[in-house]
Enzyme design. Structure first.
Site, PDB file in Angstrom:
ATOM      1  N   LYS A 195       7.773   3.273  34.357  1.00 38.54           N
ATOM      2  CA  LYS A 195       6.779   4.279  33.972  1.00 38.54           C
ATOM      3  C   LYS A 195       7.089   5.633  34.598  1.00 38.54           C
ATOM      4  CE  LYS A 195       2.783   1.261  33.148  1.00 38.54           C
ATOM      5  NZ  LYS A 195       1.407   0.945  33.596  1.00 38.54           N
ATOM      6  N   LYS A 248       7.958  -5.511  19.937  1.00 36.57           N
ATOM      7  CA  LYS A 248       6.598  -6.013  20.123  1.00 36.57           C
ATOM      8  C   LYS A 248       5.597  -5.140  19.383  1.00 36.57           C
ATOM      9  CE  LYS A 248       4.322  -6.135  24.157  1.00 36.57           C
ATOM     10  NZ  LYS A 248       3.839  -6.480  25.496  1.00 36.57           N
ATOM     11  N   LYS A 261       0.527  -0.631  21.003  1.00 32.70           N
ATOM     12  CA  LYS A 261      -0.334   0.516  20.726  1.00 32.70           C
ATOM     13  C   LYS A 261       0.470   1.810  20.659  1.00 32.70           C
ATOM     14  CE  LYS A 261      -1.460   0.253  25.553  1.00 32.70           C
ATOM     15  NZ  LYS A 261      -2.324  -0.517  26.418  1.00 32.70           N
TER      16      LYS A 261
HETATM   17  P1  AMP Z   1      -1.317  -3.920  26.424  1.00 32.59           P
HETATM   18  O1  AMP Z   1      -1.953  -3.524  25.130  1.00 32.59           O
HETATM   19  O2  AMP Z   1       0.164  -3.768  26.426  1.00 32.59           O
HETATM   20  O3  AMP Z   1      -1.987  -3.306  27.614  1.00 32.59           O
HETATM   21  O4  AMP Z   1      -1.528  -5.478  26.590  1.00 32.59           O
HETATM   22  C1  AMP Z   1      -2.780  -6.059  26.781  1.00 32.59           C
HETATM   23  C2  AMP Z   1      -2.637  -7.571  26.658  1.00 32.59           C
HETATM   24  O5  AMP Z   1      -2.240  -7.944  25.337  1.00 32.59           O
HETATM   25  C3  AMP Z   1      -1.604  -8.187  27.589  1.00 32.59           C
HETATM   26  O6  AMP Z   1      -2.114  -9.439  28.031  1.00 32.59           O
HETATM   27  C4  AMP Z   1      -0.388  -8.402  26.712  1.00 32.59           C
HETATM   28  O7  AMP Z   1       0.399  -9.474  27.154  1.00 32.59           O
HETATM   29  C5  AMP Z   1      -1.020  -8.687  25.344  1.00 32.59           C
HETATM   30  N1  AMP Z   1      -0.162  -8.172  24.268  1.00 32.59           N
HETATM   31  C6  AMP Z   1       0.092  -6.866  24.008  1.00 32.59           C
HETATM   32  N2  AMP Z   1       0.909  -6.730  22.943  1.00 32.59           N
HETATM   33  C7  AMP Z   1       1.185  -7.985  22.513  1.00 32.59           C
HETATM   34  C8  AMP Z   1       1.974  -8.525  21.436  1.00 32.59           C
HETATM   35  N3  AMP Z   1       2.642  -7.741  20.594  1.00 32.59           N
HETATM   36  N4  AMP Z   1       2.021  -9.864  21.297  1.00 32.59           N
HETATM   37  C9  AMP Z   1       1.344 -10.670  22.143  1.00 32.59           C
HETATM   38  N5  AMP Z   1       0.598 -10.230  23.177  1.00 32.59           N
HETATM   39  C10 AMP Z   1       0.496  -8.904  23.359  1.00 32.59           C
END
Ligand code: AMP
Ligand code: TRP
Length: 337
Positions: free
Chosen positions: A116, A199, A202
């Site tokens: 980051k 992946k 967002k």
């Molecule tokens: P984030 O949006 O990256 O802060 O992730 C929040 C939660 O969602 C975390 O537990 C991640 O592991 C899960 N997560 C985020 N993106 C994915 C994805 N594409 N597939 C599965 N889990 C996800």
């Protein structure tokens, strides 16, 4: 919430207007199941979110919206304790104590910080971003959590939490439960519909690869129908040569609660169009009710605030008991009332 269930804690940052299908499948679905078997604490890490610049009005709105989506997706605030991190001041307070026990070099080894910070430029990164994992350790240790369900990317932070807990315990006497990482399965990883080797995220380049829980059903349907596949036209699961289709098959299987094999078998004879149509129905069938319930909850902010207040009170009782013990062990002079 009987006393005998193991204590569990997890959190997410409120950093988008809407959660996406990856968050739902990768995190919320397992949280929903885990709240039945655990004494679960789930929170929105707003203090973590501000380690990178946030627009204040947006942060506030995103925190509300994300909470509404948790509840709409099935995290039940009467089963789980569902709260906003900043509503429980003990998080910041314990983080300070843990800061004093963390080595500078130890913190400097955190790979997520390095990534980051590199993205922002070393000098632009805040000290808050540097100590982010220590605040996270505090989140976990305050609740004496045993299980901490997170993605693989958070493993190093859980290891740090374990080290800090053990260090505190050996220096000041047994105080903290040493938590275990509970790494969520990679099979629940969802990929971008337009770019199926990355992946679903967002921060995706194009909105058409991401299914937002708050998308209108028509939009969701369109995104599924336009998802990138391949030209061989055959419905079968091959992550390496057919990543787009493999992703769609995974989504179908998880949401319909079926095996990938049985989905492949059902659609093997037909073209991608037929499969995608059926998938769109399954996805809309999951997401549309979540969207409707979220909008209802957001329509009644007083009720949402009430739920969050009751839950924060419940969390604070546990957190303050741990913090009081920590202050005492460390040797801080108690304030007389
Ligand atoms: P984030 O949006 O990256 O802060 O992730 C929040 C939660 O969602 C975390 O537990 C991640 O592991 C899960 N997560 C985020 N993106 C994915 C994805 N594409 N597939 C599965 N889990 C996800
Ligand atoms: N750092 C976690 C993430 O980005 C969010 C988080 C903050 C967390 N505190 C936590 C997760 C405590 C588990 C336990 O996903």
């Amino acid at each position: 919430m009987t006393e005998t269930k193991p204590r569990l804690l997890s959190g997410m940052q409120p950093s988008a207007e809407s959660l996406h299908l990856g968050n739902y499948i990768g995190a919320l679905l397992s949280w929903k199941a885990l709240q039945e078997t655990h004494d679960a604490f789930f929170f929105l890490a707003d203090l973590h979110a501000i380690t990178v610049p946030q627009d204040p009005a947006e942060l506030r709105a995103n925190t509300r919206r994300t909470m509404a989506q948790y509840i709409a997706a099935g995290i039940d605030p009467s089963k789980s304790t569902l709260f906003v991190q900043s509503h429980v001041p003990a998080h910041a307070e314990l983080a300070w104590i843990l800061n004093t026990l963390t080595g500078f070099g130890e913190a400097a080894r955190m790979t997520q910080f390095k990534d980051k910070a590199a993205k922002q430029g070393q000098d632009a990164a805040s000290v808050g971003l540097f100590t982010y994992p220590i605040l996270q350790a505090g989140d976990i240790l305050l609740y004496q959590a045993v299980d901490v369900p997170v993605g693989e990317d958070q493993r190093q932070h859980i290891e740090l939490t374990r080290d800090l807990a053990a260090r505190f315990n050996s220096r000041f006497g047994d105080t903290f439960t040493v938590p275990k990482p509970y790494i969520l399965k990679d099979t629940a990883k969802i990929y971008d519909l337009q770019n199926p080797t990355s992946k679903m995220s967002k921060s995706a380049e194009s909105a058409s690869g991401v299914v937002w829980l708050l998308d209108e059903p028509k939009v969701t349907e369109k995104k599924i129908m336009r998802a990138v596949t391949d030209t061989d036209g055959e419905v079968r699961f091959d992550r390496d040569t057919k990543p787009g289709l493999a992703n769609l098959l995974t989504i179908f299987a998880i949401l319909a609660n079926r095996s990938v094999d049985s989905v492949v078998e059902e659609f093997a004879g037909g073209g991608y169009g037929t499969f995608k149509k059926a998938l769109a129905e399954v996805v809309v069938g999951t997401v549309a009710p979540i969207r409707e319930r979220t909008l209802e909850l957001l329509d009644d902010p007083a009720e949402l605030d009430r739920i969050l207040a009751v839950n924060a009170d419940r969390a604070a009782v546990v957190a303050e008991a741990t913090l009081a013990q920590v202050y005492d062990r460390v040797g801080l002079l108690p304030r007389r009332r």
